[in-house]
Write a protein that holds these residues in place. Structure first.
Motif, PDB file in Angstrom:
ATOM      1  N   LEU A  92       0.837  -1.202   0.000  1.00 50.17           N
ATOM      2  CA  LEU A  92       0.000   0.000   0.000  1.00 50.17           C
ATOM      3  C   LEU A  92       0.871   1.251   0.000  1.00 50.17           C
ATOM      4  O   LEU A  92       1.998   1.238   0.489  1.00 50.17           O
ATOM      5  CB  LEU A  92      -0.897   0.022   1.246  1.00 50.17           C
ATOM      6  N   HIS A  93       0.313   2.334  -0.535  1.00 50.60           N
ATOM      7  CA  HIS A  93       1.008   3.621  -0.479  1.00 50.60           C
ATOM      8  C   HIS A  93       1.179   4.074   0.969  1.00 50.60           C
ATOM      9  O   HIS A  93       0.429   3.678   1.852  1.00 50.60           O
ATOM     10  CB  HIS A  93       0.194   4.681  -1.232  1.00 50.60           C
ATOM     11  N   MET A  94       2.144   4.969   1.176  1.00 47.86           N
ATOM     12  CA  MET A  94       2.406   5.461   2.521  1.00 47.86           C
ATOM     13  C   MET A  94       1.200   6.218   3.092  1.00 47.86           C
ATOM     14  O   MET A  94       1.009   6.278   4.294  1.00 47.86           O
ATOM     15  CB  MET A  94       3.640   6.354   2.542  1.00 47.86           C
ATOM     16  N   ARG A  95       0.384   6.788   2.213  1.00 42.87           N
ATOM     17  CA  ARG A  95      -0.834   7.464   2.664  1.00 42.87           C
ATOM     18  C   ARG A  95      -1.681   6.506   3.520  1.00 42.87           C
ATOM     19  O   ARG A  95      -2.216   6.892   4.561  1.00 42.87           O
ATOM     20  CB  ARG A  95      -1.636   7.924   1.443  1.00 42.87           C
ATOM     21  N   ALA A  96      -1.726   5.243   3.087  1.00 45.65           N
ATOM     22  CA  ALA A  96      -2.527   4.247   3.808  1.00 45.65           C
ATOM     23  C   ALA A  96      -1.944   3.979   5.193  1.00 45.65           C
ATOM     24  O   ALA A  96      -2.681   3.761   6.150  1.00 45.65           O
ATOM     25  CB  ALA A  96      -2.597   2.960   3.002  1.00 45.65           C
ATOM     26  N   ALA A  97      -0.614   4.025   5.298  1.00 42.00           N
ATOM     27  CA  ALA A  97       0.013   3.807   6.603  1.00 42.00           C
ATOM     28  C   ALA A  97      -0.426   4.898   7.578  1.00 42.00           C
ATOM     29  O   ALA A  97      -0.715   4.629   8.746  1.00 42.00           O
ATOM     30  CB  ALA A  97       1.537   3.797   6.464  1.00 42.00           C
ATOM     31  N   ILE A 108       1.384  17.424  12.557  1.00 43.76           N
ATOM     32  CA  ILE A 108       2.356  16.379  12.866  1.00 43.76           C
ATOM     33  C   ILE A 108       3.082  15.957  11.594  1.00 43.76           C
ATOM     34  O   ILE A 108       4.310  15.803  11.575  1.00 43.76           O
ATOM     35  CB  ILE A 108       1.639  15.167  13.503  1.00 43.76           C
ATOM     36  N   ILE A 109       2.317  15.808  10.511  1.00 44.95           N
ATOM     37  CA  ILE A 109       2.909  15.377   9.247  1.00 44.95           C
ATOM     38  C   ILE A 109       3.938  16.407   8.774  1.00 44.95           C
ATOM     39  O   ILE A 109       5.052  16.066   8.389  1.00 44.95           O
ATOM     40  CB  ILE A 109       1.792  15.168   8.197  1.00 44.95           C
ATOM     41  N   ARG A 110       3.563  17.689   8.866  1.00 43.15           N
ATOM     42  CA  ARG A 110       4.492  18.775   8.485  1.00 43.15           C
ATOM     43  C   ARG A 110       5.694  18.795   9.423  1.00 43.15           C
ATOM     44  O   ARG A 110       6.830  18.906   9.004  1.00 43.15           O
ATOM     45  CB  ARG A 110       3.801  20.138   8.541  1.00 43.15           C
ATOM     46  N   GLY A 111       5.407  18.679  10.719  1.00 41.53           N
ATOM     47  CA  GLY A 111       6.464  18.780  11.724  1.00 41.53           C
ATOM     48  C   GLY A 111       7.533  17.713  11.557  1.00 41.53           C
ATOM     49  O   GLY A 111       8.697  17.922  11.900  1.00 41.53           O
ATOM     50  N   LEU A 112       7.143  16.570  11.030  1.00 40.88           N
ATOM     51  CA  LEU A 112       8.105  15.490  10.840  1.00 40.88           C
ATOM     52  C   LEU A 112       8.794  15.583   9.483  1.00 40.88           C
ATOM     53  O   LEU A 112       9.602  14.730   9.125  1.00 40.88           O
ATOM     54  CB  LEU A 112       7.396  14.138  10.969  1.00 40.88           C
ATOM     55  N   GLY A 113       8.453  16.620   8.717  1.00 41.10           N
ATOM     56  CA  GLY A 113       9.133  16.819   7.440  1.00 41.10           C
ATOM     57  C   GLY A 113       8.691  15.845   6.356  1.00 41.10           C
ATOM     58  O   GLY A 113       9.418  15.605   5.400  1.00 41.10           O
ATOM     59  N   ILE A 114       7.475  15.297   6.499  1.00 40.79           N
ATOM     60  CA  ILE A 114       6.961  14.394   5.459  1.00 40.79           C
ATOM     61  C   ILE A 114       6.488  15.238   4.274  1.00 40.79           C
ATOM     62  O   ILE A 114       5.701  16.164   4.445  1.00 40.79           O
ATOM     63  CB  ILE A 114       5.801  13.539   6.015  1.00 40.79           C
ATOM     64  N   TRP A 118       5.737  12.046  -0.969  1.00 35.51           N
ATOM     65  CA  TRP A 118       6.015  10.753  -0.341  1.00 35.51           C
ATOM     66  C   TRP A 118       4.741   9.951  -0.082  1.00 35.51           C
ATOM     67  O   TRP A 118       4.767   8.722   0.003  1.00 35.51           O
ATOM     68  CB  TRP A 118       6.753  10.921   1.004  1.00 35.51           C
ATOM     69  N   LEU A 119       3.617  10.652   0.079  1.00 38.40           N
ATOM     70  CA  LEU A 119       2.365   9.967   0.411  1.00 38.40           C
ATOM     71  C   LEU A 119       1.959   8.992  -0.682  1.00 38.40           C
ATOM     72  O   LEU A 119       1.306   7.988  -0.430  1.00 38.40           O
ATOM     73  CB  LEU A 119       1.244  10.992   0.616  1.00 38.40           C
ATOM     74  N   ASN A 120       2.357   9.300  -1.914  1.00 44.21           N
ATOM     75  CA  ASN A 120       1.971   8.455  -3.040  1.00 44.21           C
ATOM     76  C   ASN A 120       3.020   7.401  -3.363  1.00 44.21           C
ATOM     77  O   ASN A 120       2.967   6.787  -4.418  1.00 44.21           O
ATOM     78  CB  ASN A 120       1.735   9.318  -4.274  1.00 44.21           C
ATOM     79  N   ARG A 121       3.991   7.218  -2.481  1.00 46.03           N
ATOM     80  CA  ARG A 121       5.017   6.212  -2.761  1.00 46.03           C
ATOM     81  C   ARG A 121       4.763   4.943  -1.982  1.00 46.03           C
ATOM     82  O   ARG A 121       4.108   4.948  -0.949  1.00 46.03           O
ATOM     83  CB  ARG A 121       6.384   6.762  -2.358  1.00 46.03           C
ATOM     84  N   TYR A 122       5.367   3.867  -2.494  1.00 48.94           N
ATOM     85  CA  TYR A 122       5.353   2.608  -1.765  1.00 48.94           C
ATOM     86  C   TYR A 122       6.537   2.598  -0.793  1.00 48.94           C
ATOM     87  O   TYR A 122       7.536   3.285  -1.021  1.00 48.94           O
ATOM     88  CB  TYR A 122       5.462   1.432  -2.737  1.00 48.94           C
ATOM     89  N   PRO A 123       6.442   1.780   0.256  1.00 46.92           N
ATOM     90  CA  PRO A 123       7.534   1.737   1.237  1.00 46.92           C
ATOM     91  C   PRO A 123       8.918   1.537   0.606  1.00 46.92           C
ATOM     92  O   PRO A 123       9.887   2.142   1.051  1.00 46.92           O
ATOM     93  CB  PRO A 123       7.155   0.560   2.125  1.00 46.92           C
ATOM     94  N   THR A 124       9.006   0.706  -0.423  1.00 48.23           N
ATOM     95  CA  THR A 124      10.326   0.437  -1.011  1.00 48.23           C
ATOM     96  C   THR A 124      10.911   1.659  -1.700  1.00 48.23           C
ATOM     97  O   THR A 124      12.091   1.680  -2.026  1.00 48.23           O
ATOM     98  CB  THR A 124      10.251  -0.687  -2.060  1.00 48.23           C
ATOM     99  N   ARG A 133       9.650   8.375   9.716  1.00 50.57           N
ATOM    100  CA  ARG A 133       8.840   9.576   9.968  1.00 50.57           C
ATOM    101  C   ARG A 133       7.355   9.226   9.922  1.00 50.57           C
ATOM    102  O   ARG A 133       6.557   9.700  10.730  1.00 50.57           O
ATOM    103  CB  ARG A 133       9.137  10.660   8.932  1.00 50.57           C
ATOM    104  N   PHE A 134       6.970   8.394   8.956  1.00 52.38           N
ATOM    105  CA  PHE A 134       5.571   7.971   8.851  1.00 52.38           C
ATOM    106  C   PHE A 134       5.165   7.153  10.073  1.00 52.38           C
ATOM    107  O   PHE A 134       4.072   7.313  10.599  1.00 52.38           O
ATOM    108  CB  PHE A 134       5.369   7.114   7.597  1.00 52.38           C
ATOM    109  N   CYS A 135       6.059   6.272  10.513  1.00 52.04           N
ATOM    110  CA  CYS A 135       5.711   5.413  11.641  1.00 52.04           C
ATOM    111  C   CYS A 135       5.542   6.222  12.926  1.00 52.04           C
ATOM    112  O   CYS A 135       4.688   5.910  13.753  1.00 52.04           O
ATOM    113  CB  CYS A 135       6.766   4.327  11.823  1.00 52.04           C
TER     114      CYS A 135
END
Lengths: 201, 309
Positions: A92-97, A108-114, A118-124, A133-135
């Protein structure tokens, strides 16, 4: 709030090594507690029990005096793991995570520099630091009251380590979230924590 | 100190990947742009860079086991002669050995013992392997197991053992210790140190600067495909002794040195800036930094920054 582990004993099955033996520890909301223990002590196992992923053979986990398992739905105790690539769905895309979390705020998402891209990428398609950062964001949902951080920056470079911790410390301070940090690095825990607990067998 | 012989000299090394975008458009992805490393006999050099910065490719490039769509540039000189693909094939596994990053490098269909001994059954190689295993607390029965029957930590130690079987002149260790307990990390590192002290050159590729400072002689700082600084381990005792702004930022990010950070992340290969890759995050960046930056000697080390003095 108060998170207590009372007389926890645990092993992973019959005829295996006793990992935790009558172990107790408590963390308050305003605290950041660091755990230093020799390898094989069962630090990760202890975090998993505290977060409700494993049931202890005996003893109990209490949140404000009530058993952790009596809290239904979202678990107020959230764990962040050492290897982010092992705890996100690779398909799944990182958005799903992020959506797995409890209404993660944009702040929070901004604060972590995401970055949006990146939201549309796969973990790999992300580096370990980017994935972590997502976790961290995922664990900081609305109803989170305690965070367990198990070697969360061990695999990362120093600058990313310092970025992520500085955000996390600020966030838990502002929201009065209690923090339990596990690391092999004494200087790191000394910088991060308000109290250190050294454990030995 | 006596002048030691250079065993490996990598100069202006690059690796680019050919990729196809939208099916037809061919693009080149320069994952390693400018990499310079020199290793002397008896010396342990650590290349330190963050995860995803292309460090592993360096190891694969030296051994000639890079993916088929990778193009190598620059020069690798081993033992005074250019290291051609033919020479790589002849030397790898004998004079040059790799401790790979992943256990996927083991043959899943071959038992551990014969695999490490490369099929040799003579007494000497058996005894040698027994000795190595003892040092790593691996039981003799482990030699009779297949890779899938081992735990992660056992696999790790087996990978390190493979490098210790021969008498290599150059050891390349690619993130050899993740997933190991700290005391086992120290033991593994001590073995690499011992190999260096016995005259081999050791190239340690790692993301962990603290670990590198504990065991290596020199540290090469790698940022977004480029080696930005080559410094003696002693230089890391004080920030002023370092040369590149990124190395200094790393130093300040150590918990014991203030735990400070700079904003941003390493740029992707696809959107690397012109000139210095660190430019967008650097306070000292000027228009001159947008040009190609030469690697030059400063105070006994090397640096790729025009402002370094």
């Amino acid at each position: 709030m108060l998170l207590e582990a009372k007389n926890i004993s645990f092993k992973y099955g019959k005829d295996t090594r006793q990992i935790l033996d009558n172990f107790s520890l408590s963390v308050e909301s305003h605290e950041r507690v660091g755990i230093i223990a020799p390898s094989g002590f069962g630090k990760t196992t202890f975090c998993k029990i505290l977060a409700g992923y494993e049931k202890p053979d005996s003893g109990e986990i209490l949140l404000d005096g009530k058993s952790l398992s009596s809290y239904k739905g979202y678990c107020p105790v959230q764990m962040i793991w050492q290897h982010p690539e092992q705890v996100v769905n690779p398909r799944l895309h990182m958005r799903a995570a992020l959506e797995e979390g409890d209404k993660i705020e944009e702040r929070i998402i901004r604060g972590l520099g995401i970055e949006d891209d990146w939201l549309n990428r796969y973990p790999t398609e992300l580096s370990g630091g980017e994935m972590q950062r997502f976790c961290i964001a995922r664990a900081l949902g609305k109803r989170t009251k305690f965070i367990l951080a198990d070697e969360i920056t061990t695999m990362l470079d120093l600058i990313t380590q310092s970025q992520l911790w500085s955000f996390l410390i600020k966030e838990v301070q502002e929201r009065e979230i209690g923090l339990l940090a596990v690391s092999h690095s004494m200087p790191l825990l000394q910088s991060v924590c308000t109290r250190l607990q050294e454990l030995d067998k | 100190m006596e002048e030691r012989k250079v065993i490996l000299d990598i100069h202006n090394f690059s690796i680019a990947f050919e990729q196809y975008e939208n099916g037809f458009k061919k693009t080149s992805l320069p994952t390693i742009r400018e990499l310079d490393v020199t290793i002397h006999e008896g010396e342990m050099v650590a290349v330190v860079g963050s995860s995803g910065s292309g460090k592993s490719l360096l190891a694969h490039g030296i051994l000639g086991i890079q993916p088929y769509n990778a193009t190598l540039g620059g020069e690798i000189i081993y033992d005074g002669e250019i290291l051609t693909e033919e020479r790589k094939a002849a030397l790898r596994g004998n004079e040059i050995v790799l401790v790979p990053q992943s256990v996927a490098f083991l043959d899943p269909l071959m038992k551990i013992g014969p695999q490490i001994r490369k099929g040799k059954k003579d007494k000497a190689s058996k005894e040698k392997l027994d000795g190595i295993f003892k040092g790593f607390h691996l039981k003799e029965e482990v030699q009779d197991l297949y890779p899938f029957e081992m735990s992660g930590g056992m696999n790790r130690r087996v990978l390190v053992s493979t490098a210790m079987m021969g008498n290599p002149r150059l050891v390349i260790a690619d993130e050899p210790t993740p997933g190991l307990h700290m005391d086992m990390v120290r033991r593994v590192m001590a073995h690499f140190r011992e190999m260096a002290d016995n005259g081999a050159g050791v190239l340690l590729i790692t993301h962990d600067l603290e670990q590198a400072l504990e065991v290596a002689d020199r540290v090469v700082v790698f940022y977004a495909g480029t080696t930005v600084e080559d410094a003696d381990v002693k230089d890391f005792e004080k920030e002023e002794n370092l040369r590149h702004p990124y190395s200094k930022a790393l130093w300040r990010a150590l918990p014991q040195n203030g735990f400070q950070f700079i904003d941003g992340t390493q740029p992707y290969v696809k959107d690397l800036p012109e000139g210095c890759p660190f430019g967008p995050r650097c306070k000292e960046c000027t228009a001159e930094c947008k040009k190609r930056i030469a690697y030059r000697e400063v105070r006994g080390g090397r640096v790729r920054c025009i402002h370094a003095v």
